[in-house]
Design a protein around this motif. Structure first.
Motif, short mmCIF file in Angstrom:
data_model
loop_
_atom_site.label_atom_id
_atom_site.label_comp_id
_atom_site.label_asym_id
_atom_site.label_seq_id
_atom_site.Cartn_x
_atom_site.Cartn_y
_atom_site.Cartn_z
N GLU A 187 -0.89 -19.74 -8.02
CA GLU A 187 -0.93 -19.33 -6.01
C GLU A 187 -3.04 -19.28 -5.82
O GLU A 187 -2.94 -19.02 -5.62
N PHE A 188 -3.16 -21.18 -5.27
CA PHE A 188 -4.69 -20.82 -4.48
C PHE A 188 -4.96 -19.61 -3.52
O PHE A 188 -3.79 -19.41 -2.71
N MET A 189 -5.53 -18.97 -4.45
CA MET A 189 -6.41 -17.94 -3.02
C MET A 189 -7.64 -17.72 -2.69
O MET A 189 -7.80 -18.96 -2.42
N PRO A 190 -7.57 -16.94 -0.82
CA PRO A 190 -8.58 -17.58 0.13
C PRO A 190 -9.71 -17.07 -0.11
O PRO A 190 -10.25 -16.07 0.26
N ILE A 191 -10.25 -17.27 -1.82
CA ILE A 191 -11.68 -16.97 -2.28
C ILE A 191 -11.98 -18.27 -2.70
O ILE A 191 -11.72 -18.86 -3.51
N GLY A 192 -13.07 -17.44 -2.34
CA GLY A 192 -14.17 -19.67 -2.65
C GLY A 192 -14.20 -20.14 -1.38
O GLY A 192 -15.15 -20.82 -1.02
N ASN A 193 -13.44 -21.35 -1.13
CA ASN A 193 -13.92 -21.95 -0.74
C ASN A 193 -12.54 -22.25 1.00
O ASN A 193 -11.64 -22.51 0.87
N ALA A 194 -13.88 -21.54 1.85
CA ALA A 194 -12.20 -21.22 2.91
C ALA A 194 -11.89 -22.66 3.89
O ALA A 194 -10.94 -22.71 4.27
N SER A 195 -12.40 -23.43 4.35
CA SER A 195 -11.78 -24.59 4.49
C SER A 195 -11.42 -25.67 3.72
O SER A 195 -10.40 -26.11 4.15
N LEU A 196 -10.83 -25.53 2.24
CA LEU A 196 -10.30 -26.22 1.08
C LEU A 196 -9.59 -24.97 1.78
O LEU A 196 -7.98 -26.01 2.32
N PHE A 197 -8.79 -23.65 1.63
CA PHE A 197 -7.72 -23.15 2.16
C PHE A 197 -7.68 -23.05 3.13
O PHE A 197 -5.58 -23.31 3.89
N GLN A 198 -8.09 -23.58 4.34
CA GLN A 198 -7.54 -23.32 5.62
C GLN A 198 -7.02 -24.71 6.32
O GLN A 198 -5.73 -24.86 6.18
N ASP A 199 -7.57 -26.16 5.73
CA ASP A 199 -6.80 -27.29 5.64
C ASP A 199 -5.29 -27.60 5.13
O ASP A 199 -4.73 -28.42 4.89
N ARG A 200 -5.46 -26.55 3.79
CA ARG A 200 -4.83 -27.29 2.76
C ARG A 200 -3.17 -25.62 2.46
O ARG A 200 -2.15 -26.23 2.19
N ALA A 201 -4.11 -24.54 2.40
CA ALA A 201 -2.97 -23.48 1.96
C ALA A 201 -2.75 -23.76 0.74
O ALA A 201 -3.57 -24.19 -0.11
N TRP A 202 -1.58 -22.67 0.52
CA TRP A 202 -0.59 -22.74 -1.10
C TRP A 202 0.34 -23.29 -1.08
O TRP A 202 0.84 -23.22 0.43
N ILE A 203 0.95 -22.83 -2.43
CA ILE A 203 2.07 -23.42 -2.58
C ILE A 203 2.35 -22.71 -3.25
O ILE A 203 2.07 -22.12 -4.45
#
Ligand code: SAM
Ligand code: SF4
Length: 329
Positions: A187-203
């Motif tokens: 699962e994608f974690m909120p570490i590294g690329n804030a905008s990608l995480f905020q845009d895409r979130a995790w599954i």
């Protein structure tokens, strides 16, 4: 509570890829200067005189990209030769692996985890931030060579990002049908690329499991060193499929690991710097090894209180400003 016996050692914070989720283009990362990296000898002394006496037995080399370190084979050999070492593994992007796999195996490395987020060369290059000649083929060659050389288990790590590679989950899972490979969806974690995480979130892993179940069925499986992964298998498949679900199922209470950064900072938790110790500076200032052991022993004692409860703390919308490449993922 699990005993803390597992140390992840970052060899270098630099990388030859710029994965969107880890070292996004434009991110201004401050790299550790060469003289500030722990030397081969310092790593050996710290393991032999500090970590092993405190009960650490399992070691994983990571980065940044650990294969960028010119003395990586020698470091593996040093760790493999310590009689207390029970397990030595590496996490790599495999781009330089075809040339180094045999030497690493000869040095005593047996287990390897390789990041592979896509089977489609174009998508792969987009994910790793490559604009030049495709890097997929050479990465794939690195994986094949590692398999031929005899790394076992050979695990492929996939960080699943909505709209980026979630359409490839079944293709990646299918790699396990005829090969003794172990694909692990993270699962994608909120570490590294804030905008990608905020845009895409995790599954959530359960959504991926359902896709695979609907296609082939899924039963429970087993693989050496499964750590925090929940392991399954497509009925009749040679390999397994693991799910690392740190966002949807907090496993902080079972955490058995600490992390040593490439410049010698010992972190008790991926997401929490509380109690962090600067072992390199202490070593270079001539502090005694028994002093270092006491420091690390004190940190071990408070680790259960430090373990970050990702789910309980509602960090899904929070963000950690240091990337995995800097912490040592
Ligand atoms: N360069 C090597 C590699 O990519 O395998 C080793 C270091 S890399 C930082 C270690 C792992 O961290 C990789 O499997 C990578 O996919 C994972 N990682 C990095 N950033 C992540 C994030 N934001 N969420 C989940 N996993 C991440
Ligand atoms: Fe490099 Fe690994 Fe980070 Fe990708 S995930 S940029 S390969 S350190």
């Amino acid at each position: 509570m699990n005993p803390v016996d597992y140390l992840r050692i970052s060899l270098i914070d630099r990388c030859n890829f710029r994965c969107q989720y880890c070292m996004p283009e434009g991110a201004e990362l401050e790299y550790i200067l060469r003289d500030s990296l722990l030397s081969r000898d310092e790593i050996r002394v710290l393991l032999q005189e500090v970590f092993i006496p405190l009960g650490f037995r399992k070691f994983r080399l990571t980065g940044g990209e650990p294969l960028l370190r010119p003395d990586v084979v020698e470091i593996v050999a040093d760790i493999a030769q310590l009689s207390e070492t029970q397990d030595i593994a590496m996490t790599t992007n495999a781009y330089l692996l075809a040339d180094k796999a045999q030497a690493l195996h000869n040095a005593g490395l047996r287990r390897i985890n390789i990041s592979l987020d896509s089977l489609d060369p174009e998508n792969f290059d987009k994910i790793i931030g490559n604009r030049g000649k495709s890097r997929w083929q050479r990465t794939w060659q690195g994986i094949q060579t590692a398999y031929e050389v005899g790394f076992n288990p050979l695990k492929l790590n996939v960080v699943v990002i909505p709209g980026v590679n979630d359409g490839e989950v079944l293709d990646l899972a299918a790699l396990t049908l005829n090969r003794n490979w172990h694909v692990r969806f993270i699962e994608f974690m909120p570490i590294g690329n804030a905008s990608l995480f905020q845009d895409r979130a995790w599954i959530p892993s359960e959504e991926l499991r359902q896709q695979i179940r609907d296609r082939w069925g899924l039963e429970s499986g087993n693989v050496t060193g499964n750590g925090p992964a929940d392991v399954f298998q497509i009925p009749g498949a040679k390999g397994t499929i693991g799910f690392i679900s740190q966002m949807s199922e907090c496993f902080c209470d079972r955490c058995n690991r600490m992390r040593l950064s490439a410049d010698g900072l010992l972190r008790p938790c991926l997401l929490n710097e509380t109690g962090q110790i600067d072992l390199k500076t202490a070593l270079r200032e001539g502090k005694s090894l028994s002093y270092l052991r006491n420091q690390v022993g004190d940190l071990l004692a408070i680790k259960p209180e430090i373990n970050y409860k990702m789910r309980d703390s509602g960090t899904e919308n929070g963000f950690y400003d240091r990337s995995m490449s800097q912490i040592g993922g």
